[in-house]
Write a protein that holds these residues in place. Sequence first.
Motif, PDB file in Angstrom:
ATOM      1  N   SER A  52      -1.453 -13.486   6.008  1.00 42.10           N
ATOM      2  CA  SER A  52      -0.518 -14.504   5.548  1.00 42.10           C
ATOM      3  C   SER A  52      -0.161 -14.244   4.095  1.00 42.10           C
ATOM      4  O   SER A  52      -0.988 -13.771   3.311  1.00 42.10           O
ATOM      5  N   LEU A  53       1.071 -14.551   3.754  1.00 46.72           N
ATOM      6  CA  LEU A  53       1.554 -14.428   2.390  1.00 46.72           C
ATOM      7  C   LEU A  53       1.815 -15.826   1.851  1.00 46.72           C
ATOM      8  O   LEU A  53       2.552 -16.603   2.458  1.00 46.72           O
ATOM      9  N   CYS A  54       1.159 -16.153   0.746  1.00 42.56           N
ATOM     10  CA  CYS A  54       1.348 -17.448   0.105  1.00 42.56           C
ATOM     11  C   CYS A  54       1.007 -18.581   1.079  1.00 42.56           C
ATOM     12  O   CYS A  54      -0.071 -18.597   1.657  1.00 42.56           O
ATOM     13  N   THR A  55       1.923 -19.518   1.296  1.00 40.17           N
ATOM     14  CA  THR A  55       1.637 -20.678   2.148  1.00 40.17           C
ATOM     15  C   THR A  55       1.658 -20.348   3.637  1.00 40.17           C
ATOM     16  O   THR A  55       1.456 -21.238   4.462  1.00 40.17           O
ATOM     17  N   GLY A  56       1.862 -19.098   3.986  1.00 40.18           N
ATOM     18  CA  GLY A  56       1.665 -18.693   5.381  1.00 40.18           C
ATOM     19  C   GLY A  56       0.238 -18.936   5.832  1.00 40.18           C
ATOM     20  O   GLY A  56      -0.053 -18.977   7.035  1.00 40.18           O
ATOM     21  N   LEU A  92      -6.312 -13.324  -5.979  1.00 45.13           N
ATOM     22  CA  LEU A  92      -4.993 -12.883  -5.548  1.00 45.13           C
ATOM     23  C   LEU A  92      -4.903 -12.753  -4.034  1.00 45.13           C
ATOM     24  O   LEU A  92      -3.883 -13.093  -3.439  1.00 45.13           O
ATOM     25  N   TYR A  93      -5.945 -12.229  -3.421  1.00 42.44           N
ATOM     26  CA  TYR A  93      -5.953 -12.137  -1.961  1.00 42.44           C
ATOM     27  C   TYR A  93      -7.385 -12.016  -1.471  1.00 42.44           C
ATOM     28  O   TYR A  93      -8.307 -11.692  -2.231  1.00 42.44           O
ATOM     29  N   VAL A  94      -7.567 -12.298  -0.184  1.00 39.91           N
ATOM     30  CA  VAL A  94      -8.880 -12.223   0.453  1.00 39.91           C
ATOM     31  C   VAL A  94      -8.736 -11.398   1.731  1.00 39.91           C
ATOM     32  O   VAL A  94      -7.862 -11.664   2.555  1.00 39.91           O
ATOM     33  N   ASP A 118       0.684  -7.486  -3.697  1.00 42.00           N
ATOM     34  CA  ASP A 118      -0.634  -6.866  -3.862  1.00 42.00           C
ATOM     35  C   ASP A 118      -1.341  -6.725  -2.521  1.00 42.00           C
ATOM     36  O   ASP A 118      -1.956  -5.693  -2.236  1.00 42.00           O
ATOM     37  N   LEU A 119      -1.274  -7.769  -1.692  1.00 39.72           N
ATOM     38  CA  LEU A 119      -1.957  -7.724  -0.405  1.00 39.72           C
ATOM     39  C   LEU A 119      -1.325  -6.684   0.516  1.00 39.72           C
ATOM     40  O   LEU A 119      -2.036  -5.921   1.181  1.00 39.72           O
ATOM     41  N   CYS A 120      -0.003  -6.630   0.550  1.00 31.59           N
ATOM     42  CA  CYS A 120       0.656  -5.642   1.412  1.00 31.59           C
ATOM     43  C   CYS A 120       0.296  -4.219   0.986  1.00 31.59           C
ATOM     44  O   CYS A 120       0.019  -3.354   1.831  1.00 31.59           O
ATOM     45  N   LEU A 121       0.287  -3.969  -0.320  1.00 33.43           N
ATOM     46  CA  LEU A 121      -0.105  -2.646  -0.802  1.00 33.43           C
ATOM     47  C   LEU A 121      -1.571  -2.368  -0.508  1.00 33.43           C
ATOM     48  O   LEU A 121      -1.958  -1.233  -0.212  1.00 33.43           O
ATOM     49  N   ARG A 178      -3.755  -4.205  -8.014  1.00 31.03           N
ATOM     50  CA  ARG A 178      -4.465  -5.290  -8.688  1.00 31.03           C
ATOM     51  C   ARG A 178      -5.551  -5.740  -7.723  1.00 31.03           C
ATOM     52  O   ARG A 178      -5.279  -6.017  -6.549  1.00 31.03           O
ATOM     53  N   ALA A 179      -6.771  -5.758  -8.187  1.00 28.34           N
ATOM     54  CA  ALA A 179      -7.888  -6.112  -7.310  1.00 28.34           C
ATOM     55  C   ALA A 179      -7.720  -7.530  -6.796  1.00 28.34           C
ATOM     56  O   ALA A 179      -7.237  -8.418  -7.497  1.00 28.34           O
ATOM     57  N   GLY A 180      -8.144  -7.753  -5.538  1.00 31.43           N
ATOM     58  CA  GLY A 180      -7.990  -9.058  -4.925  1.00 31.43           C
ATOM     59  C   GLY A 180      -8.724 -10.155  -5.650  1.00 31.43           C
ATOM     60  O   GLY A 180      -8.302 -11.309  -5.650  1.00 31.43           O
TER      61      GLY A 180
END
Length: 314
Positions: free
Chosen positions: A103-107, A146-148, A164-167, A192-194
């Motif tokens: 999911s991206l953001c509020t997804g 930033l992401y999990v 960042d997550l997609c990369l 950028r690290a998650g």
Amino acid sequence: MRTISDMSSVAVAATDGMLHFELAMAYEVFGSEAVRQWYEIAVCGDRPVRAGRFGIEPDRGLDQLVRADTVIVPALADVERDPPADLVDAVRAAHEGGARVASLCTGAFVLAAAGLLDGKRATTHWTHADALAARYPQVEVDPDVLYVDNGTVLTSAGKAAAMDLCLHMVRSDHGSAIANTVARNLVVPPHRAGGQAQFVPTPVPAKDNHPLTELFPWVLERLDEPLTVEDMARQANLSSRHLGRHFRSATGTTPLQWLLTQRIRRAQELLETTNNSVDVIAAATGMGTAATLRRHFNRTVGVPPDAYRRTFQT
């Protein structure tokens, strides 16, 4: 059951009320010329949809999510209402069929409604983190990252963090060299690290005369040297204390942690693209010894350097 290493088809879910930035950005990353030979990407929805101010004609139906190896759920503009039931069902079915779902953001509200985040750590845009935690108390919401990456279920914060997550997924699938090529083509930072802080006052230097603008490339050209905070402060003409403040403001982390991350990323590239020994790579990345590189690499990447090389080098 499909495995992450076999993934090739990417489905971007589309429904009314999604934000066009995240939807388009996912398409740009996985549809990039640099990865076109590995990913087949499609926008999936049951009818023409409105994404922000834009109209989108999906390539395939929403039911085709179940056939995809990777499913991307872009951000929803309105998180006060429950996500569309047909989208929730399709995402749940895709994951049960073996797909990796991100999911991206509020997804993240869609993944939570599908039960995919139960008992898991997850994130979303920091302004909606409290709402996600209140509505889905079984989810461990972390608003500070930033992401999990939970393996087959991934979540990100908004906008730049979604990139960042997609990369990160491209890097996990095909290595740092390929992910860096995609990033260069899109003119975005390659990594950028998650775990980096989600909200920082100045994510990147805003002006050419920012105190760190010239320091970053100077450091990257000298990763083989035993750099210290004092060395970086001296080069930036700052005190160590002021250097730390500027680093925290611009990157969300400390100078030493940023430096270690760059050393690890350089090590990844060398493991992927050369036959150099771990000792040689340790010296080239300023780690000193193979033992030091193995310790930091294993802790940061999750696997030893030799295992990483076997995975990504052909």
